[in-house]
Design a protein around this motif. Structure first.
Motif, PDB file in Angstrom:
ATOM      1  N   GLU A   1     -93.744-102.263 -77.297  1.00 51.55           N
ATOM      2  CA  GLU A   1     -93.578-103.753 -78.411  1.00 51.55           C
ATOM      3  C   GLU A   1     -94.101-105.133 -78.341  1.00 51.55           C
ATOM      4  OE1 GLU A   1     -90.109-102.421 -81.402  1.00 51.55           O
ATOM      5  OE2 GLU A   1     -89.382-103.235 -79.127  1.00 51.55           O
ATOM      6  N   ILE A   2     -93.887-104.914 -76.512  1.00 46.34           N
ATOM      7  CA  ILE A   2     -93.489-106.294 -75.507  1.00 46.34           C
ATOM      8  C   ILE A   2     -95.409-106.395 -75.242  1.00 46.34           C
ATOM      9  CG2 ILE A   2     -93.723-107.418 -73.125  1.00 46.34           C
ATOM     10  CD1 ILE A   2     -91.113-105.938 -73.142  1.00 46.34           C
ATOM     11  N   ALA A   3     -95.901-105.350 -75.592  1.00 46.27           N
ATOM     12  CA  ALA A   3     -97.516-105.067 -75.224  1.00 46.27           C
ATOM     13  C   ALA A   3     -98.176-105.926 -76.119  1.00 46.27           C
ATOM     14  CB  ALA A   3     -98.532-104.181 -74.920  1.00 46.27           C
ATOM     15  N   CYS A   4     -97.832-105.614 -77.403  1.00 47.53           N
ATOM     16  CA  CYS A   4     -98.437-105.753 -78.567  1.00 47.53           C
ATOM     17  C   CYS A   4     -97.626-107.124 -78.775  1.00 47.53           C
ATOM     18  CB  CYS A   4     -97.792-104.828 -80.234  1.00 47.53           C
ATOM     19  SG  CYS A   4     -98.198-102.900 -79.945  1.00 47.53           S
ATOM     20  N   ALA A   5     -96.598-107.376 -78.913  1.00 46.96           N
ATOM     21  CA  ALA A   5     -96.422-109.203 -78.973  1.00 46.96           C
ATOM     22  C   ALA A   5     -97.464-109.913 -78.346  1.00 46.96           C
ATOM     23  CB  ALA A   5     -94.537-109.205 -78.165  1.00 46.96           C
ATOM     24  N   ALA A   6     -97.331-109.711 -76.566  1.00 48.32           N
ATOM     25  CA  ALA A   6     -98.522-110.356 -76.249  1.00 48.32           C
ATOM     26  C   ALA A   6     -99.545-110.787 -76.069  1.00 48.32           C
ATOM     27  CB  ALA A   6     -98.613-109.629 -74.497  1.00 48.32           C
ATOM     28  N   GLY A   7    -100.566-109.239 -77.273  1.00 48.43           N
ATOM     29  CA  GLY A   7    -101.550-109.284 -77.522  1.00 48.43           C
ATOM     30  C   GLY A   7    -102.152-109.831 -78.332  1.00 48.43           C
ATOM     31  N   LEU A   8    -101.487-110.023 -79.643  1.00 44.62           N
ATOM     32  CA  LEU A   8    -100.603-110.666 -80.687  1.00 44.62           C
ATOM     33  C   LEU A   8    -101.297-112.433 -80.464  1.00 44.62           C
ATOM     34  CD1 LEU A   8     -98.395-109.126 -83.134  1.00 44.62           C
ATOM     35  CD2 LEU A   8    -100.948-108.722 -83.163  1.00 44.62           C
ATOM     36  N   LEU A   9    -100.596-112.548 -79.562  1.00 42.78           N
ATOM     37  CA  LEU A   9    -100.715-113.933 -78.870  1.00 42.78           C
ATOM     38  C   LEU A   9    -101.703-114.748 -78.224  1.00 42.78           C
ATOM     39  CD1 LEU A   9     -97.064-114.779 -77.324  1.00 42.78           C
ATOM     40  CD2 LEU A   9     -97.894-115.202 -79.099  1.00 42.78           C
ATOM     41  N   HIS A  10    -102.917-113.954 -78.167  1.00 39.56           N
ATOM     42  CA  HIS A  10    -104.411-114.175 -77.619  1.00 39.56           C
ATOM     43  C   HIS A  10    -105.308-114.016 -78.181  1.00 39.56           C
ATOM     44  CE1 HIS A  10    -107.169-115.036 -74.096  1.00 39.56           C
ATOM     45  NE2 HIS A  10    -106.851-115.545 -73.591  1.00 39.56           N
ATOM     46  N   PRO A  11    -106.251-114.631 -78.737  1.00 37.27           N
ATOM     47  CA  PRO A  11    -107.913-114.004 -78.846  1.00 37.27           C
ATOM     48  C   PRO A  11    -108.015-113.661 -79.300  1.00 37.27           C
ATOM     49  CG  PRO A  11    -107.318-116.301 -78.814  1.00 37.27           C
ATOM     50  CD  PRO A  11    -106.400-115.907 -78.081  1.00 37.27           C
ATOM     51  N   ALA A  12    -108.293-113.315 -77.401  1.00 39.08           N
ATOM     52  CA  ALA A  12    -109.067-112.016 -77.225  1.00 39.08           C
ATOM     53  C   ALA A  12    -108.548-110.607 -77.416  1.00 39.08           C
ATOM     54  CB  ALA A  12    -109.537-112.299 -75.797  1.00 39.08           C
ATOM     55  N   THR A  13    -107.664-110.776 -77.310  1.00 40.00           N
ATOM     56  CA  THR A  13    -106.882-109.594 -77.711  1.00 40.00           C
ATOM     57  C   THR A  13    -106.115-109.225 -79.642  1.00 40.00           C
ATOM     58  OG1 THR A  13    -104.827-110.182 -76.628  1.00 40.00           O
ATOM     59  CG2 THR A  13    -106.214-109.032 -75.635  1.00 40.00           C
ATOM     60  N   ARG A  14    -106.565-110.014 -79.943  1.00 41.18           N
ATOM     61  CA  ARG A  14    -104.874-110.288 -80.964  1.00 41.18           C
ATOM     62  C   ARG A  14    -105.541-109.254 -82.370  1.00 41.18           C
ATOM     63  NH1 ARG A  14    -106.120-115.583 -83.374  1.00 41.18           N
ATOM     64  NH2 ARG A  14    -104.258-116.448 -81.356  1.00 41.18           N
ATOM     65  N   ARG A  15    -106.913-108.809 -82.071  1.00 36.78           N
ATOM     66  CA  ARG A  15    -107.170-107.722 -83.544  1.00 36.78           C
ATOM     67  C   ARG A  15    -106.885-106.667 -82.565  1.00 36.78           C
ATOM     68  NH1 ARG A  15    -110.708-108.554 -86.748  1.00 36.78           N
ATOM     69  NH2 ARG A  15    -111.684-109.997 -85.834  1.00 36.78           N
ATOM     70  N   ALA A  16    -107.179-106.315 -81.690  1.00 36.06           N
ATOM     71  CA  ALA A  16    -106.331-105.025 -81.480  1.00 36.06           C
ATOM     72  C   ALA A  16    -104.609-104.667 -81.009  1.00 36.06           C
ATOM     73  CB  ALA A  16    -107.363-104.278 -79.825  1.00 36.06           C
ATOM     74  N   ALA A  17    -104.095-105.912 -80.970  1.00 40.27           N
ATOM     75  CA  ALA A  17    -102.621-105.842 -81.080  1.00 40.27           C
ATOM     76  C   ALA A  17    -102.358-105.706 -82.800  1.00 40.27           C
ATOM     77  CB  ALA A  17    -102.574-107.699 -79.780  1.00 40.27           C
ATOM     78  N   GLY A  18    -103.481-106.024 -83.191  1.00 45.08           N
ATOM     79  CA  GLY A  18    -102.605-105.985 -84.577  1.00 45.08           C
ATOM     80  C   GLY A  18    -103.177-104.988 -85.203  1.00 45.08           C
ATOM     81  N   TRP A  19    -103.423-103.820 -84.767  1.00 46.80           N
ATOM     82  CA  TRP A  19    -103.998-102.775 -84.993  1.00 46.80           C
ATOM     83  C   TRP A  19    -102.370-102.349 -84.056  1.00 46.80           C
ATOM     84  CZ3 TRP A  19    -106.472-101.130 -88.961  1.00 46.80           C
ATOM     85  CH2 TRP A  19    -107.193-101.954 -89.430  1.00 46.80           C
TER      86      TRP A  19
END
Length: 131
Positions: free
Chosen positions: A54-72
């Motif tokens: 959950e923490i990794a996904c949250a951090a990923g959603l906030l950054h444009p470079a990781t948002r797509r992968a974090a969304g999935w």
């Protein structure tokens, strides 16, 4: 390549929910151990793993470079933990039936009402993924 979806208010909100829940998973795992489906072993490990995810996904959603992968990843995580939410409702339903008091019934109703709220979060995660 398609452009990265912007950080919208709903995606930022989802990141906040995931980060908060993830921290609680790590600091107070006993809060969640009881809702891990009874057939699954090593409940503490599963709670810690889902908190880290959950923490990794949250951090990923906030950054444009990781948002797509974090969304999935967020969508997959939200679907994966849905059985725990169902288990929580089942357990509270049994408790309410056994006790029959108003607070037990109210808690059961609240857990039932929470179940459909998972799906708007999944949709938000999929929007973050560009779907």
């Amino acid at each position: 390549m398609a452009s990265v979806p912007p950080l919208s208010r709903d995606v930022a909100g989802l990141a906040t929910i995931l980060a908060t829940s993830g921290v609680i998973h790590l600091l107070r795992p006993e809060v969640y151990e009881g809702i891990v489906p009874h057939v699954l072993p090593r409940k503490r490990l599963l709670v810690h793993a889902s908190g880290i995810a959950e923490i990794a996904c949250a951090a990923g959603l906030l950054h444009p470079a990781t948002r797509r992968a974090a969304g999935w990843g967020s969508a997959a995580l939200l679907v994966a933990v849905f059985p725990a939410n169902v288990q929580m409702s089942v357990d509270h339903g049994r408790r309410a039936a056994r006790r029959g008091d108003t607070p037990s019934r109210a808690t059961f109703v609240a857990t039932l009402a929470r179940l459909p709220l998972q799906w708007p979060m999944v949709r938000t995660a999929l929007r973050a993924a560009g779907r």
